[in-house]
Design an enzyme around this catalytic site. Structure first.
Site, PDB file in Angstrom:
ATOM      1  N   ASP A 194       0.732  -1.265   0.007  1.00  0.00           N
ATOM      2  CA  ASP A 194      -0.154   0.034   0.089  1.00  0.00           C
ATOM      3  C   ASP A 194       1.115   1.353   0.024  1.00  0.00           C
ATOM      4  OD1 ASP A 194      -2.835   1.149   0.293  1.00  0.00           O
ATOM      5  OD2 ASP A 194      -1.857   1.969   2.265  1.00  0.00           O
ATOM      6  N   GLU A 210       1.344  -0.316  -5.238  1.00  0.00           N
ATOM      7  CA  GLU A 210       0.142   0.452  -5.359  1.00  0.00           C
ATOM      8  C   GLU A 210       0.657   2.130  -5.498  1.00  0.00           C
ATOM      9  OE1 GLU A 210      -3.173   3.291  -3.903  1.00  0.00           O
ATOM     10  OE2 GLU A 210      -1.869   2.450  -2.603  1.00  0.00           O
TER      11      GLU A 210
HETATM   12  C1  GLC Z   1      -4.036   3.610  -0.380  1.00  0.00           C
HETATM   13  C2  GLC Z   1      -5.437   2.863  -0.482  1.00  0.00           C
HETATM   14  C3  GLC Z   1      -6.308   3.776   0.191  1.00  0.00           C
HETATM   15  C4  GLC Z   1      -6.013   4.511   1.638  1.00  0.00           C
HETATM   16  C5  GLC Z   1      -4.330   4.812   1.649  1.00  0.00           C
HETATM   17  C6  GLC Z   1      -3.776   5.117   2.852  1.00  0.00           C
HETATM   18  O1  GLC Z   1      -4.092   4.550  -1.365  1.00  0.00           O
HETATM   19  O2  GLC Z   1      -5.729   2.431  -1.530  1.00  0.00           O
HETATM   20  O3  GLC Z   1      -7.615   3.351   0.411  1.00  0.00           O
HETATM   21  O4  GLC Z   1      -6.685   5.543   2.026  1.00  0.00           O
HETATM   22  O5  GLC Z   1      -3.458   3.930   0.745  1.00  0.00           O
HETATM   23  O6  GLC Z   1      -3.537   3.896   3.184  1.00  0.00           O
HETATM   24  C1  GLC Z   2      -3.149   7.677  -2.567  1.00  0.00           C
HETATM   25  C2  GLC Z   2      -3.173   7.543  -3.771  1.00  0.00           C
HETATM   26  C3  GLC Z   2      -4.240   8.384  -4.470  1.00  0.00           C
HETATM   27  C4  GLC Z   2      -5.488   7.721  -3.674  1.00  0.00           C
HETATM   28  C5  GLC Z   2      -5.172   7.975  -2.436  1.00  0.00           C
HETATM   29  C6  GLC Z   2      -6.658   7.268  -1.456  1.00  0.00           C
HETATM   30  O1  GLC Z   2      -2.665   8.678  -1.980  1.00  0.00           O
HETATM   31  O2  GLC Z   2      -2.092   8.199  -4.267  1.00  0.00           O
HETATM   32  O3  GLC Z   2      -4.294   8.518  -5.687  1.00  0.00           O
HETATM   33  O4  GLC Z   2      -6.654   8.386  -4.238  1.00  0.00           O
HETATM   34  O5  GLC Z   2      -4.445   7.155  -1.863  1.00  0.00           O
HETATM   35  O6  GLC Z   2      -7.617   8.136  -1.936  1.00  0.00           O
END
Ligand code: GLC
Ligand code: GLC
Length: 649
Positions: free
Chosen positions: A283, A325
């Site tokens: 993540d 991610e």
């Molecule tokens: C990633 C997850 C998102 C979450 C963020 C913080 O972007 O997909 O849902 O809010 O990380 O952990």
């Molecule tokens: C992370 C991603 C962003 C995503 C978010 C969760 O920050 O980089 O694009 O939208 O997590 O909302």
């Protein structure tokens, strides 16, 4: 170069653990020897100047040995099978779904009962959204973890998770779980100790006595959740200090300058690997390294950390692939596959966030030009790595592709993005989409988009208006979007609910732990009463489900679709039509999608530009054969239509 001291360290750890280097553990030992120098060098790039660098390096070595010792025979056997297959994860036979266990079916036991549902659909790979303990009121959907090893009681127990994994493995299914690497919950044991003033644990995070450094950082750090959590620091009353919280105030950023943090998290990674996780979703890796004066995203050290993880995993738990991610600019995403000597040796997977967002761009504009302008970046993906392809996920849609791509298509980037935001929030006159802006930042003018696949495709509006024609159009759009992402190359990742046409779920507004975050509108609570309608011929659920499962089935029988970096975009003879060619040996598949609300005409010449000039084309979607016509004649594609054309004799 041979490093005697280093290899002695490894040998010592191995001897103490009783690893049988000339017998059954020989392959592990060989892998370790092959990677030791890289592991050491990557580690030292990060921690060379840390006073306790050596101590924690030694722990790292021991963790690698321990992970191998603790890996079950069954998981080792699966490792061996995967290694033999080589790049097992590029296969066209995998189709994934991402889901919240509680919202989908209650708990882990319930999920086990639902495995046959995935069979019906054709899904054989599950991404279970975070299952480990997280405070219900401040959880960010589980992405604020308070215990990395304890399954939250509402889902079941660790043993239930293990049992589920075993059942899945028996059915040849694959499992993906998250490691939330960037931060912990403020209720994690480390955070609790840090808050009480324990210096050792304050060093796990970024703590500051006053605002001077936070202010300096804030100058260049973009805000992730400007509405719900402005700024990137939170004041902790109890310790009278500020702590870095890039995401929500209850998500404390881990400090990877501290090698102890790295080692602890590597241990957690191995813990997940040894549960039998096939793909580990890392993540938010873009955020894991911070440096004053930068955006604190995509820094070189973040890549070094990922490479180090990859090298360690490859030695101890080689069957587990890594997904980074990183939802960042197209060029930056590509870097997560590794660069230079680490090309294709960092993350095995990345989200194809650019294609995802550009599909939404095409759907709103009916025009493929921006999509095409992005291709020279996207096609650089190195061989042996793959995308997660998707239309929707649990997060918002960010229009994160570059301005120059929009300009190249002849549009003004600011106006173009404004149009898309207005279109999908339903403000634009004539738009049937029903989503909402997420994370609007009045300072920068940025905003992202929330909304379910069906609602963004106009199904919610059509149902409200009881308009059959509009319902049909919405269903066609849903299928078009899924099809376009399924055949692009990569692992298609469905988002639960989309297979049955779920529109936005507004129940989150009644829940104080969720109401501040409109991403919950597209994270539905599944009603199995409603899902029964997938068996009622002609119902919306039935049409969406059967089309989705048919797309999966077509994909599965066409090896040309596996991700061998074998994608060529067709010449845009018609701007409304997205067309790409997949090739593998003599096999070819032309995938053609009409993003216009009108029928589109495509010259037959489009199919004569790539080697052989086929006389006939067999459409795997409608299961009919076309005679290829004269260059001045056209293939006519219905509004939002799709064709999956294989040259036929
Ligand atoms: C990633 C997850 C998102 C979450 C963020 C913080 O972007 O997909 O849902 O809010 O990380 O952990
Ligand atoms: C992370 C991603 C962003 C995503 C978010 C969760 O920050 O980089 O694009 O939208 O997590 O909302």
């Amino acid at each position: 170069m041979y490093n005697y001291g280093l290899h002695q360290q490894v040998n010592e750890a191995i001897q103490q653990a009783g690893t049988d280097i000339s017998g059954e553990d020989n392959l592990f030992y060989t892998r370790f020897m092959a990677n030791t120098a890289n592991i050491f060098s990557l580690y030292m790039q990060l921690y060379e100047h840390h006073p306790e660098a050596e101590k924690y390096f030694n722990q790292l070595i021991r963790l690698v040995v321990k992970a191998d010792r603790e890996r079950s025979a069954l998981h080792k056997q699966r490792d061996a099978e995967k290694i033999k297959k080589g790049h097992w994860f590029l296969s066209n036979e995998l189709t994934a779904m991402s889901l919240y266990v509680d919202r989908f079916c209650g708990d882990l036991d319930g999920l086990e009962q639902k495995l046959s549902y995935f069979d019906e659909l054709g899904v054989n790979f599950l991404h279970l959204m975070p299952l480990f303990e997280s405070p219900p009121e401040a959880s960010d959907g589980g992405y604020a973890v308070s215990d990395f090893r304890k399954v939250a009681a509402r889902f079941g127990t660790l043993d239930r998770l293990k049992a589920l994994q075993a059942s899945m493995q028996q059915k040849d299914m694959y499992l993906m779980l998250d490691i939330v690497l960037n931060h912990t919950s403020d209720q994690h044991e480390w955070a609790v100790k840090a808050r009480k003033g324990d210096k050792e644990y304050q060093d796990y995070y970024y703590f500051y006595n006053d605002r001077s450094l936070p202010d300096a950082y804030d100058k260049t750090m973009p805000e992730v959740f400007p509405e719900a959590a402005p700024g990137s620091f939170t004041y902790i009353e109890e310790s009278k200090k500020w702590v870095m919280t890039v995401f929500h105030t209850y998500q404390w950023d881990l400090n990877y300058n501290n090698p102890r943090v790295f080692v602890e998290m590597l241990d957690n990674i191995f813990f997940y690997a040894n549960l039998g996780v096939d793909v580990l979703r890392i993540d938010a890796p873009a955020f894991i390294w911070k440096q004053l004066g930068t955006t604190c995203q995509n820094l070189p050290q973040a890549h070094t950390i990922l490479r180090l993880i990859k090298q360690c995993v490859e030695v101890a738990t080689p069957g587990m692939a890594l997904l980074g991610e990183a939802i960042v600019a197209p060029k930056e995403i590509l870097n997560y596959f590794g660069t230079g000597e680490y090309l294709a040796k960092e993350c095995d997977f990345a989200y194809n966030a650019t294609h995802m967002a550009l599909q939404w761009d095409m759907l709103a504009t009916g025009d493929t030009k921006v999509m095409l302008a992005a291709q020279h970046e996207l096609l650089k993906k190195p061989y042996g790595t793959s995308w997660i392809t998707y239309t929707r996920c649990h997060d918002d849609i960010g229009l994160g592709y570059d301005d120059y791509m929009i300009q190249q298509a002849g549009y003004n980037p600011y106006e173009h993005r404004r149009f898309l935001k207005e279109y999908y929030s339903g403000e634009f006159n004539g738009s049937t989409a029903k989503g909402a802006l997420f994370a609007s930042n009045p300072r920068t003018g940025d905003a992202r988009i929330s909304g379910s696949l069906a609602s963004l495709c106009g199904l919610e509006t059509a149902l409200e208006q009881n308009d059959d024609a509009a319902i049909n159009t919405a269903v066609q759009k849903i299928i078009l979007m899924q099809a376009h992402s399924f055949f692009l190359g990569g692992l298609p990742m469905l988002f639960y609910g989309d297979e049955a046409g779920y529109t936005n779920d507004y129940s989150y507004l009644q829940d104080s732990g969720k109401s501040y975050d409109n991403r919950w509108m597209h994270r539905p609570v599944i009603s199995w009463e409603k899902n029964k309608r997938i068996y009622e011929t002609g119902s919306i659920e039935n049409r969406v489900f059967s089309a989705t499962s048919r797309l999966i089935a077509v994909r599965r029988k066409l090896p040309v679709v596996k991700d061998m970096s074998n994608l060529i975009w067709m010449t845009p003879h018609n701007d409304h039509v997205a067309g790409y060619l997949r090739t593998e040996g003599d096999q070819k598949l032309y995938c053609v999608f009409n993003f216009s609300n009108k029928a589109s005409y495509l010259t037959w010449y489009a199919f004569k530009e790539h080697g052989d000039k086929p006389a006939r084309l067999f459409d795997h979607w409608e299961e009919k054969t076309y005679e290829v016509g004269d260059d001045r004649q056209h293939l006519i594609i219905p509004p939002y239509g799709i064709l999956l054309l294989e040259p036929a004799s």
